[in-house]
Design an enzyme around this catalytic site. Structure first.
Site, short mmCIF file in Angstrom:
data_model
loop_
_atom_site.label_atom_id
_atom_site.label_comp_id
_atom_site.label_asym_id
_atom_site.label_seq_id
_atom_site.Cartn_x
_atom_site.Cartn_y
_atom_site.Cartn_z
N THR A 45 0.82 -1.21 0.00
CA THR A 45 0.00 0.00 0.00
C THR A 45 0.86 1.26 0.00
O THR A 45 0.42 2.32 -0.45
CB THR A 45 -0.95 -0.01 1.21
OG1 THR A 45 -1.67 -1.25 1.22
CG2 THR A 45 -1.94 1.14 1.17
N TYR A 133 5.05 -12.49 4.66
CA TYR A 133 3.89 -11.86 4.02
C TYR A 133 3.48 -12.70 2.82
O TYR A 133 4.21 -12.80 1.84
CB TYR A 133 4.26 -10.44 3.60
CG TYR A 133 3.19 -9.63 2.90
CD1 TYR A 133 1.86 -10.02 2.86
CD2 TYR A 133 3.53 -8.44 2.27
CE1 TYR A 133 0.90 -9.26 2.22
CE2 TYR A 133 2.58 -7.66 1.62
CZ TYR A 133 1.27 -8.08 1.60
OH TYR A 133 0.33 -7.32 0.95
N LYS A 161 1.80 -12.32 7.91
CA LYS A 161 0.63 -11.62 7.39
C LYS A 161 0.04 -12.53 6.32
O LYS A 161 0.64 -12.73 5.27
CB LYS A 161 1.01 -10.27 6.81
CG LYS A 161 -0.15 -9.53 6.14
CD LYS A 161 0.30 -8.23 5.48
CE LYS A 161 -0.86 -7.55 4.76
NZ LYS A 161 -0.43 -6.31 4.06
N ILE A 203 -3.06 -6.39 9.40
CA ILE A 203 -2.33 -5.31 8.73
C ILE A 203 -3.28 -4.77 7.69
O ILE A 203 -3.58 -5.43 6.70
CB ILE A 203 -1.00 -5.80 8.15
CG1 ILE A 203 -0.09 -6.27 9.30
CG2 ILE A 203 -0.32 -4.69 7.35
CD1 ILE A 203 1.28 -6.76 8.86
#
EC number: 4.3.3.7
Length: 292
Positions: A45, A133, A161, A203
């Site tokens: 992001t 992740y 994540k 997250i």
């Protein structure tokens, strides 16, 4: 610090595409005031893919400076070459960040053994806590629970994540790791269900614009008050979904601008400005959430 609502913060830019320190300060102040647990700087992001390595490091260090020890900062440090990921991670040794978020290698699609060796090598070259992740919709490879279980035994790898949105992953991973291994959702729409199954937090993209609501929802969930948490979640559900009506972070950056949190919604190519229809869709979701 690795629980609750952790924001995958946008990287605000001026109209020329340079990082805007004033807007980043405003965002960080907003998260401090709203109860956000931590900030992930320069993750997906945060437009890691369109920042060069020096800019990447500069933005993380800027976030650390502006946070001024008021809120923990996690650095996105993933790359699709292991040596590159190690180099980027090592830039932050002794910097003051609390950990790294390291995405699976993208495009080259390594095997499970390749993924294991990749993350193991990174962890062996730093003392910083590492959060794996997994986001196969973006990377083209899926870090399977069995591989997570192996990696959980590696020193410095402290959590994951999990952004598949597949809730069966929670129990599959929990069976293979110790109780202190951190399980974080990477999918806002299913994050509350993820926590109800034993996850520790999220997250979040949504937290960029609904920080207080996301922090409160996660707090209620952690305390076992899932009915109350679900009231908040239902109000946010259109936002969870519509912030992905166009590729992330196009919609959320526009939403930040719409709420006055950043000065512009400037992105770098190949990311392009939000369309008129996307703008109206996100605006309706912001109104449904009570943010406009």
């Amino acid at each position: 610090m690795f629980t609750g609502s952790i924001v995958a913060i946008v990287t605000p830019m001026d109209e020329k595409g340079n990082v805007c320190r004033a807007s980043l300060k405003k965002l960080i102040d907003y998260h401090v005031a709203s109860g956000t647990s931590a900030i992930v700087s320069v993750g997906t992001t945060g437009e890691s893919a369109t920042l060069n390595h020096d800019e990447h490091a500069d933005v993380v260090m800027m976030a650390l400076d502006l946070a001024d020890e008021r809120i923990p900062v996690i650095a996105g440090t993933g790359a699709n070459a292991t040596a590159e990921a190690i180099s980027l991670t090592q830039r932050f040794n002794d910097s003051g960040i609390v950990g790294c978020l390291t995405v699976t290698p993208y495009y080259n699609r390594p095997s499970q053994e390749g993924l294991y060796q990749h993350f193991k090598a990174i962890a062996e070259h730093t003392d910083l806590p590492q959060i794996l992740y997994n986001v196969p919709s973006r990377t083209g490879c899926d870090l399977l629970p069995e591989t997570v279980g192996r990696l959980a035994k590696v020193k410095n790898i402290i959590g994951i994540k999990e952004a598949t949105g597949n809730l069966t992953r929670v129990n599959q991973i929990k069976e293979l790791v110790s109780d202190d291994f951190v399980l974080l959702s990477g999918d806002d729409a299913s994050a509350l269900d993820f926590m109800q199954l034993g996850g520790h937090g999220v997250i979040s993209v949504t937290a960029n614009v609904a920080a207080r609501d996301m922090a409160q929802m996660c707090k209620l969930a952690a305390e076992g008050h899932f009915a109350e948490a679900r009231v908040i979640n239902q109000r946010l559900m259109p936002l969870h979904n519509k912030l992905f009506v166009e590729p992330n972070p196009i919609p959320v950056k526009w939403a930040c601008k719409e709420l006055g949190l950043v000065a512009t919604d400037t992105l770098r190519l190949p990311m392009t400005p939000i369309t008129d229809s996307g703008r109206e869709t996100v605006r309706a979701a912001l109104k449904h959430a009570g943010l406009l």
